[in-house]
Design an enzyme around this catalytic site. Structure first.
Site, PDB file in Angstrom:
ATOM      1  N   CYS A  95      -5.485 -10.463  35.916  1.00 35.45           N
ATOM      2  CA  CYS A  95      -5.130 -11.885  35.967  1.00 35.45           C
ATOM      3  C   CYS A  95      -5.972 -12.671  36.976  1.00 35.45           C
ATOM      4  O   CYS A  95      -6.604 -13.657  36.636  1.00 35.45           O
ATOM      5  CB  CYS A  95      -3.646 -12.021  36.305  1.00 35.45           C
TER       6      CYS A  95
ATOM      7  N   GLY B 213      -5.199   5.644  41.428  1.00 36.23           N
ATOM      8  CA  GLY B 213      -3.921   6.286  41.741  1.00 36.23           C
ATOM      9  C   GLY B 213      -3.482   7.211  40.617  1.00 36.23           C
ATOM     10  O   GLY B 213      -3.595   6.869  39.447  1.00 36.23           O
TER      11      GLY B 213
ATOM     12  N   GLU C  61      -9.849 -14.679  11.916  1.00 41.26           N
ATOM     13  CA  GLU C  61      -8.513 -14.166  12.223  1.00 41.26           C
ATOM     14  C   GLU C  61      -7.908 -13.468  11.020  1.00 41.26           C
ATOM     15  O   GLU C  61      -7.952 -13.972   9.907  1.00 41.26           O
ATOM     16  CB  GLU C  61      -7.626 -15.335  12.704  1.00 41.26           C
TER      17      GLU C  61
ATOM     18  N   HIS D 222      10.931 -42.593  33.785  1.00 41.91           N
ATOM     19  CA  HIS D 222      10.093 -43.359  32.859  1.00 41.91           C
ATOM     20  C   HIS D 222       8.946 -44.000  33.638  1.00 41.91           C
ATOM     21  O   HIS D 222       9.193 -44.530  34.717  1.00 41.91           O
ATOM     22  CB  HIS D 222      10.944 -44.448  32.193  1.00 41.91           C
TER      23      HIS D 222
END
Ligand code: NAI
Length: 468
Positions: free
Chosen positions: A41, A114, A205, A447
């Site tokens: 990310c 790890g 696609e 508004h």
């Protein structure tokens, strides 16, 4: 020294879990195989793509969106190097931020791969072969996901001509043409970036719709808008080959329903056909951690794997591959380990596609409600009828609210429009509290704001909108 918790992976799931656990009084270590924290990310995903999405949108807006507002500028020129530098600086600020938070919370960081050796034992191995064993009462695996490629297609990413999302964030010049394989989130976001900067983008696609799984009406509207922006769509098309050619790369595809094979060539091909969990090379089978048929780590309701004291969260387990879902799981598992009642509400996880306009969604889609046989009502409001949207010339799109026909409880919210990713959260909060469309429609909204369209869509759900 034995830790209370070792977290494998420092993406949004892992680093948030580590910080929360430290805040709850645990002694925490994090193992990260990259040289920086933050996972996909922060390093090569959400954050750099949003830097490029924003910058490319500014470029596109300067060229095409200002004139109508009476701002006449000479045709803007692109300094791609500077744009990339902005992206890199954004990444650095974010990954440095995680380092800072680790120091602040006295979290120990270990660089290396790890591996789970069994209950309470983890090894960290470096590229040079150096290995270290760490012990902890609890282990959380937050190893994330990786590019999946195309099933059945032999594919080699050189990250220059045939690129994944990682290479698409690093192109040295704007390609004249780009083929995007996969009309999902990554394909549309990164396809948008390069289209705005001047590339002729064709999206191929498999499904008959872009953004499969999202509300159908919203996906159709977005496709119309992206087509207006110059993207070309080949839907219902199965890609069967991607290979380098003399002038770039070529993509072979055929209609899913059967028919003639087509080959298209472009300077760059971006393959964005999904991601797979990173559950290999961590010694999981040997340690007794069970995976499902899709390679995801199996967990119970408390995120615990088949091995006591070993937990897993984020992209490496079931559920949407979203940073914020991983973060919430990170907090929940830290709380559970601390003896508290950690919980994630999977019915209310927003999803945002950062195209222009944005698409944002929370809860059920109309298609899902139909399939489940739920009696529902729909309220819709277009931004063309919203004063603020008119003032900003951002009238593309609409808000759609879905509520239970009997109880009026809101079951889903879908927005396509400028700033949709910010507006969706009031619907998420409402749903978290079990609110109705009447609750939303009777809440005073400032508004003039785009969010008034959310209120009006709610009014349309239980009564009638005022401004339409
Ligand atoms: P995706 O699953 O969203 O889309 C992949 C698309 O490729 C699908 O529409 C699929 O039908 C299509 N496809 C698969 N095989 C094909 C073939 N042979 N020929 C043609 N089309 C084919 O995956 P994507 O976009 O790669 O993203 C990966 C993950 O990352 C997703 O889970 C997504 O939610 C997440 N992500 C989320 C973002 C966000 O929330 N804004 C941004 C980027 C990624």
């Amino acid at each position: 020294m034995a830790y209370d918790l070792i977290v494998i992976g420092s993406g949004p799931g892992g680093y948030v879990c580590a910080i929360k656990a430290a805040q709850l009084g645990m002694k925490v270590a994090v193992i990260e195989k990259r040289s920086t924290y933050g996972g996909t990310c922060l390093n090569v995903g959400c954050i750099p793509s949003k830097a490029l999405l924003h910058a490319s949108e500014m470029f596109h807006h300067a060229a095409h969106g200002l004139d109508a507002l009476g701002v006449e500028v000479a045709s803007p020129t692109l300094n791609l190097k500077k744009m990339m530098a902005h992206k890199d600086a954004t990444v650095k600020a974010n990954v440095d931020g995680v380092s800072f938070l680790f120091k602040k919370n006295k979290i120990d960081g270990f660089q290396g791969l790890g591996k789970v050796l069994g209950q309470g034992k983890v090894s960290v191995s470096k590229d040079d072969g150096d290995e270290q064993i760490l012990e902890a009462k609890n282990i959380v695996i937050a190893a994330g996901s990786d590019v999946a490629g195309i099933p059945g297609v032999d594919l080699e990413f050189d990250e220059k001509v045939i690129v994944s999302s990682t290479g698409a964030l690093e192109l040295e010049k704007v390609p004249a043409s780009m083929i995007v394989v996969g009309g999902g989130v990554i394909g549309l976001e990164l396809g948008s970036v390069w289209a705005r900067l001047g590339a002729k983008v064709t999206v191929v696609e498999f499904l008959d719709t872009i953004l499969g799984g999202m509300d159908g009406e919203v996906a159709k509207q977005l496709q119309r808008m992206l087509t207006k922006q110059g993207l070309d769509f080949k839907l219902g098309a199965k890609v069967t080959g991607v290979e380098k050619s003399d002038n770039g790369a070529k993509v072979t595809f055929e209609p899913v329903k059967g028919g003639e094979v087509t080959t298209l060539e472009a300077d760059v091909v971006l393959v964005a056909t999904g991601r797979k969990p990173c559950s290999e090379n961590m010694g999981l089978a040997k340690a007794g951690v069970v995976l499902d048929s899709r390679g995801r780590i199996e967990i119970d309701h408390h995120f615990q794997t088949s091995v006591t004291g070993v937990y897993a969260i984020g992209d490496v387990v079931r559920g949407p591959m979203l940073a914020h879902k991983a973060e919430d799981e990170g907090v929940a598992v830290a709380e559970i380990i601390a003896g508290q009642a950690g919980h994630v509400n999977y019915d209310v996880i927003p999803g945002v596609v950062y195209t222009q306009p944005e698409v944002a969604s929370v809860g059920k889609t109309e298609e899902e409600l139909k399939a489940a046989g739920v009696a529902y009502k729909v309220g819709k409001f277009p931004f063309t009828a919203n004063g603020r949207a008119r003032a900003m010339l951002q009238t593309d799109g609409f808000v759609k609210i879905l509520a239970d026909k009997e109880t009026d409880r809101v079951l889903g919210g879908h927005i396509v429009g400028f700033g949709a990713g910010e507006m969706i959260h009031e619907i998420a909060v409402l749903m978290e509290f079990g609110g109705s469309s009447e609750d939303l429609g009777r809440t005073c909204h400032a508004h003039p704001t785009m969010s008034e369209a959310v209120k009006e869509a709610a009014l349309a759900t239980f009564a009638k909108p005022i401004h339409m």
